[in-house]
Scaffold this motif. Structure first.
Motif, PDB file in Angstrom:
ATOM      1  N   LEU A  62     -11.560  -4.423  -6.681  1.00 20.19           N
ATOM      2  CA  LEU A  62     -10.899  -4.613  -7.972  1.00 20.19           C
ATOM      3  C   LEU A  62     -10.373  -6.046  -8.058  1.00 20.19           C
ATOM      4  O   LEU A  62      -9.699  -6.530  -7.141  1.00 20.19           O
ATOM      5  CB  LEU A  62      -9.753  -3.613  -8.131  1.00 20.19           C
ATOM      6  N   PHE A  63     -10.695  -6.746  -9.177  1.00 22.51           N
ATOM      7  CA  PHE A  63     -10.245  -8.109  -9.417  1.00 22.51           C
ATOM      8  C   PHE A  63      -9.501  -8.151 -10.750  1.00 22.51           C
ATOM      9  O   PHE A  63      -9.820  -7.386 -11.680  1.00 22.51           O
ATOM     10  CB  PHE A  63     -11.426  -9.082  -9.477  1.00 22.51           C
ATOM     11  N   PRO A  97       0.385  -8.030  -6.308  1.00 24.76           N
ATOM     12  CA  PRO A  97       1.255  -6.856  -6.310  1.00 24.76           C
ATOM     13  C   PRO A  97       0.591  -5.681  -5.605  1.00 24.76           C
ATOM     14  O   PRO A  97      -0.596  -5.709  -5.284  1.00 24.76           O
ATOM     15  CB  PRO A  97       1.435  -6.573  -7.805  1.00 24.76           C
ATOM     16  N   GLU A  98       1.374  -4.659  -5.380  1.00 30.68           N
ATOM     17  CA  GLU A  98       0.846  -3.448  -4.750  1.00 30.68           C
ATOM     18  C   GLU A  98      -0.040  -2.708  -5.745  1.00 30.68           C
ATOM     19  O   GLU A  98       0.351  -2.477  -6.898  1.00 30.68           O
ATOM     20  CB  GLU A  98       1.990  -2.557  -4.283  1.00 30.68           C
ATOM     21  N   VAL A  99      -1.235  -2.341  -5.315  1.00 31.95           N
ATOM     22  CA  VAL A  99      -2.220  -1.696  -6.181  1.00 31.95           C
ATOM     23  C   VAL A  99      -2.674  -0.395  -5.520  1.00 31.95           C
ATOM     24  O   VAL A  99      -2.981  -0.371  -4.320  1.00 31.95           O
ATOM     25  CB  VAL A  99      -3.435  -2.613  -6.431  1.00 31.95           C
ATOM     26  N   ASN A 100      -2.712   0.667  -6.292  1.00 31.12           N
ATOM     27  CA  ASN A 100      -3.255   1.947  -5.831  1.00 31.12           C
ATOM     28  C   ASN A 100      -4.657   2.102  -6.408  1.00 31.12           C
ATOM     29  O   ASN A 100      -4.820   2.295  -7.621  1.00 31.12           O
ATOM     30  CB  ASN A 100      -2.364   3.113  -6.270  1.00 31.12           C
ATOM     31  N   LEU A 101      -5.662   1.981  -5.557  1.00 37.93           N
ATOM     32  CA  LEU A 101      -7.066   2.069  -5.973  1.00 37.93           C
ATOM     33  C   LEU A 101      -7.659   3.353  -5.425  1.00 37.93           C
ATOM     34  O   LEU A 101      -7.603   3.620  -4.223  1.00 37.93           O
ATOM     35  CB  LEU A 101      -7.847   0.864  -5.473  1.00 37.93           C
ATOM     36  N   SER A 102      -8.231   4.160  -6.315  1.00 36.81           N
ATOM     37  CA  SER A 102      -8.825   5.442  -5.918  1.00 36.81           C
ATOM     38  C   SER A 102     -10.257   5.507  -6.436  1.00 36.81           C
ATOM     39  O   SER A 102     -10.524   5.149  -7.594  1.00 36.81           O
ATOM     40  CB  SER A 102      -8.007   6.611  -6.486  1.00 36.81           C
ATOM     41  N   VAL A 148     -12.064  -0.535  -1.424  1.00 39.91           N
ATOM     42  CA  VAL A 148     -12.191   0.681  -0.626  1.00 39.91           C
ATOM     43  C   VAL A 148     -13.672   0.976  -0.418  1.00 39.91           C
ATOM     44  O   VAL A 148     -14.530   0.479  -1.154  1.00 39.91           O
ATOM     45  CB  VAL A 148     -11.508   1.900  -1.300  1.00 39.91           C
ATOM     46  N   ILE A 149     -13.962   1.799   0.605  1.00 41.57           N
ATOM     47  CA  ILE A 149     -15.322   2.280   0.863  1.00 41.57           C
ATOM     48  C   ILE A 149     -15.441   3.684   0.286  1.00 41.57           C
ATOM     49  O   ILE A 149     -14.586   4.543   0.539  1.00 41.57           O
ATOM     50  CB  ILE A 149     -15.631   2.291   2.370  1.00 41.57           C
ATOM     51  N   ALA A 150     -16.485   3.930  -0.498  1.00 39.48           N
ATOM     52  CA  ALA A 150     -16.651   5.229  -1.149  1.00 39.48           C
ATOM     53  C   ALA A 150     -18.117   5.624  -1.140  1.00 39.48           C
ATOM     54  O   ALA A 150     -19.009   4.782  -0.962  1.00 39.48           O
ATOM     55  CB  ALA A 150     -16.118   5.187  -2.576  1.00 39.48           C
TER      56      ALA A 150
END
Length: 775
Positions: free
Chosen positions: A488-489, A417-422, A502-504
């Motif tokens: 994220l898993f 599904p669509e995931v918003n990762l911040s 993401v790269i942070a």
């Protein structure tokens, strides 16, 4: 009297002049309070002292110069110390200068920095350390570090209300025996003061007759089963139960002490952790009146016995992208001592293969790890081979084996599904949050947040999160200005699914210089600037955009581009162009390069269009003209009977469109040669001049062209020489001419006379064909 006034005024003027000529050295220290939130203005405190030279600094005035303002100390700087407060703009707090006596010749040394006002110190602990001297030693501790010079002062008040004090630059002070009265109650407190503020401790009340500090406890005995801590304490005229002691302990991996009060001679720790290192220390005071605690005893440590392990290992896998299990490594973290409860001998890895068999392996060291990963002491790994369907890992100790942990492999190619990762970075911390559709979360057992540095062979780390959570804070060995890949898993019953990454950065820094900058495609008015992108592991932050400029002002270029077009340049000019990278922390160092534009008339394209193309056209025209002229000359050289009206009735099927008639290639023209008539009765032919005149004066005759000319010569019985020069007789010449013309058709003898009798002669025939008129 007047003379005396004159002398007084003269002395004053002379003194002022001498003081004005005197030189002084001023030391100025300024601070601003870093504890106050930064606003528009900031309060600055400056402390001034002087080092006089030439015996006196005189009327030297001190001026503090800020951005657009000048602040003057109220009095002279003659061997004095002053503190002066003023307010300046926040951005100007480091741009402070000073001037002494209004002249730059005098030395004015200034230091500007930030600091904090002191916090209240602890309550002073006062005791008599030496019974022979009987001085009272008082000590305290700081509550914060002001970062600027701070003066601590011990104050004490005796039973008469007299207050005395003593300054100290450290955290202790001494009350001499002569400064207090024995066996009386005394109140003591401590104040801390610097130029930014002051603070005071709580009061400590004691009887000067009962503040002798006893010796620390001794004969300490520590047992592990049960965990007991026993000691002895000497107190004069006191029973064992009159003593009051404090015990502190902590586990070996926790440095904060846990304190227990009201112990007499022993301490028993209830429910200690198996196979855990504990550390203890104790101090006591004697009786109800003797409230002074002894110093702490030495630190003693003991390890509790081992036990069977509990819990399970934390196991995870790291597979190459778009690959199967054969390129995976199984990682697990060392089991904590609270769960292992004993020394781990080995790790047991059980593999379930595709053919249904099970294979057990033991892992004792970190040989699976890359040499750069050897510092990851908490990690163990096991490489997989093809044909592995499942992995179970457990820890083996001398007291047993832990329950095996199943490794849920990540499924590839599964719809997610669509995931918003911040991910938000702070100082050595990453704040991770995500949002997933509620229906998808219902089937998830837990989430795993994995993070690893983009530097090759970095330590892999992960955190397991309850499925109801939507955020987690990552801590540990996280470095600032370093890029981390956060993934994220979602974990299910028998597998896991990758959701997003993401790269942070924990804390972003200013990017380095842009590498490998050069210019190409240089023309008279434009050029292309090209540079290499900064690698992620070297950028120190997320590159927001690039700045490219020729002068001070630069233009923003997208971070995914590595080139920029420089236009509207002047011909034959030298330019210095620069490029820099920009992150949230600011602009990096600029990289410069120099190039020169081309001259306008040396443009290669202009040369091609202005020279080559006209030259090509000229060559084409020359080729066409040569071809035409060559063809024309070919036609002129060969007299073509077709051009004569004599052959106007011929069938011209192969004429035009060629420039030269094709009949030249097919018709065969016999050579006509006029020779002298050998007949003796023939008169002598005229001279050349007369012949020319004869030919010119001949009137045009009109002829009719027959349908065709025969090739055969009916008069072939006579030799060719017999016909030469036979032009005196028209009938004979005409017949001979007609006989010499080749033709494919039969010719009629009667037609020859008709053809000759025609009176129409064309210009072509007049010029090329012989015409004889009988006289």
């Amino acid at each position: 009297m007047a003379w005396q006034n004159v002398k007084v005024h003269f002395v004053i003027v002379l003194y002022v002049w001498i003081c004005s000529q005197a030189s002084c050295e001023v030391v100025l220290n300024c601070w601003w309070n870093q504890a106050i939130p930064v606003g528009r203005n900031v309060s600055v405190v400056c402390h001034m002292s002087t080092l006089a030279r030439a015996n006196s600094c005189g009327l030297c005035q001190l001026n503090v110069i800020t951005q657009g303002h000048r602040h003057q100390f109220p009095s002279t700087c003659a061997s004095t110390k002053e503190t002066f407060n003023f307010s300046i703009a926040t951005e100007d707090r480091e741009q402070i200068h000073c001037m002494c006596n209004g002249s730059t010749a005098d030395t004015c040394n200034i230091t500007v920095r930030g600091g904090y006002p002191p916090s209240p110190p602890s309550r002073p602990d006062c005791a008599i350390e030496d019974l022979e001297v009987e001085d009272i030693y008082c000590s305290w501790t700081k509550s914060n570090e002001p970062m600027i010079p701070t003066v601590y002062t011990l104050h004490w008040k005796d039973y008469d209300g007299n207050v005395k004090s003593r300054e100290s630059s450290s955290e202790s002070a001494v009350i001499n025996r002569a400064e207090y009265m024995k066996s009386t109650y005394t109140t003591a407190w401590v104040t801390a003061k610097n130029v930014l503020g002051s603070a005071q401790s709580e009061n400590s009340v004691f009887d000067t007759g009962h503040i002798k500090r006893p010796d620390p406890p001794y004969n300490i005995n520590l047992t592990s089963a049960p965990l007991e801590f026993i000691w002895d304490m000497d107190c004069d005229r006191m029973g064992p139960l009159d003593k009051s002691c404090q015990v502190q302990y902590h586990e070996n991996n926790h440095m904060d002490w846990i304190e227990v009060d009201d112990c007499q001679v022993m301490f028993v720790l209830e429910d200690p952790q198996p196979f855990t290192q504990y550390r203890f220390r104790v101090r006591c005071h004697c009786g109800h009146e003797e409230k002074v605690m002894s110093y702490w005893s030495s630190v003693y440590s003991v390890r509790t016995p081992p036990a069977a392990p509990v819990g399970q290992l934390d196991v995870w896998s790291d597979c190459a992208p778009n690959s199967d299990k054969s390129s995976c490594k199984v990682y697990w973290k060392e089991m904590p001592l609270s769960q292992a409860r004993g020394e781990i001998i080995s790790y047991v890895v059980m593999l379930k293969l595709e053919n249904g068999t099970q294979v057990t392996r033991q892992q004792r060291d970190t040989e699976c790890l890359h040499p750069a990963e050897q510092s990851c002491l908490q990690l163990r790994c096991f490489p997989l081979k093809p044909g592995v369907m499942g992995v179970f890992v457990s820890a083996n100790t001398s007291m047993g084996t832990s329950n095996p942990t199943f490794m849920p492999f990540a499924v590839r190619g599964q719809t997610t599904p669509e995931v918003n990762l911040s991910v938000m970075g702070e100082n050595q911390t990453l704040l991770v949050s995500w949002a997933v559709h509620q229906q998808f979360s219902e089937s998830v057992l837990e989430y795993v947040v994995q993070h690893v540095s983009v530097v090759p062979h970095s330590c892999l780390n992960w955190v397991r999160v309850n499925r109801a959570q939507r955020s987690v804070t990552l801590k540990g060995d996280l470095r600032n200005h370093t890029a981390y890949n956060v993934s994220l898993f979602a974990v299910f019953n028998n597998h896991s699914t990758f959701l997003k990454s993401v790269i942070a950065y924990t804390l972003e820094g200013v990017p380095p210089k842009v590498p490998q900058i050069h210019v190409k495609n240089i023309s008279h008015s434009s050029a292309t600037l090209i540079w290499s992108p900064i690698p992620v592991n070297e950028s120190k932050g997320v590159i927001l955009h690039y700045l490219v400029g020729i002068k001070e002002t630069g233009s923003k270029i997208s971070s995914d581009r590595t080139s920029a077009l420089l236009s509207e340049l002047q011909p034959a000019q030298q330019y210095q162009v620069w490029v820099s990278a920009v992150s949230a922390a600011g602009e990096g160092v600029r990289s410069f390069t120099t190039f020169s534009t081309n001259e306008k008339d040396r443009d290669v394209k202009t040369i091609l269009f202005a020279v080559f193309i006209p030259l090509l056209m000229f060559l084409v025209l020359v080729w066409v003209f040569t071809l035409v002229c060559k063809t024309t000359r070919c036609c002129v050289k060969i007299p073509d009977p077709i051009n004569s009206k004599t052959f106007k009735h011929m069938n011209f099927q192969h004429a035009w469109p060629r420039l030269c008639s094709p009949s030249e290639l097919t018709l065969k023209i016999s050579e006509l040669e006029i020779v002298e008539n050998l007949d003796p009765n023939t008169p002598t032919p005229p001279s050349e001049t007369e012949s020319e005149k004869f030919l010119i004066d001949v009137e045009p005759q009109h002829f009719q062209v027959p349908d065709g000319l025969g090739r055969t010569n009916e008069g072939g019985d006579e030799p060719e020489e017999s016909n030469r020069g036979n032009i005196s007789k028209p009938d004979s010449w005409a017949k001979e001419y007609s006989e010499m013309v080749d033709t494919d058709e039969e010719k009629d003898d009667g037609d020859d006379e008709a053809w000759w009798d025609q009176q129409c002669v064309s210009d072509y025939e007049r010029h090329f064909l012989p015409s004889v008129k009988a006289n």
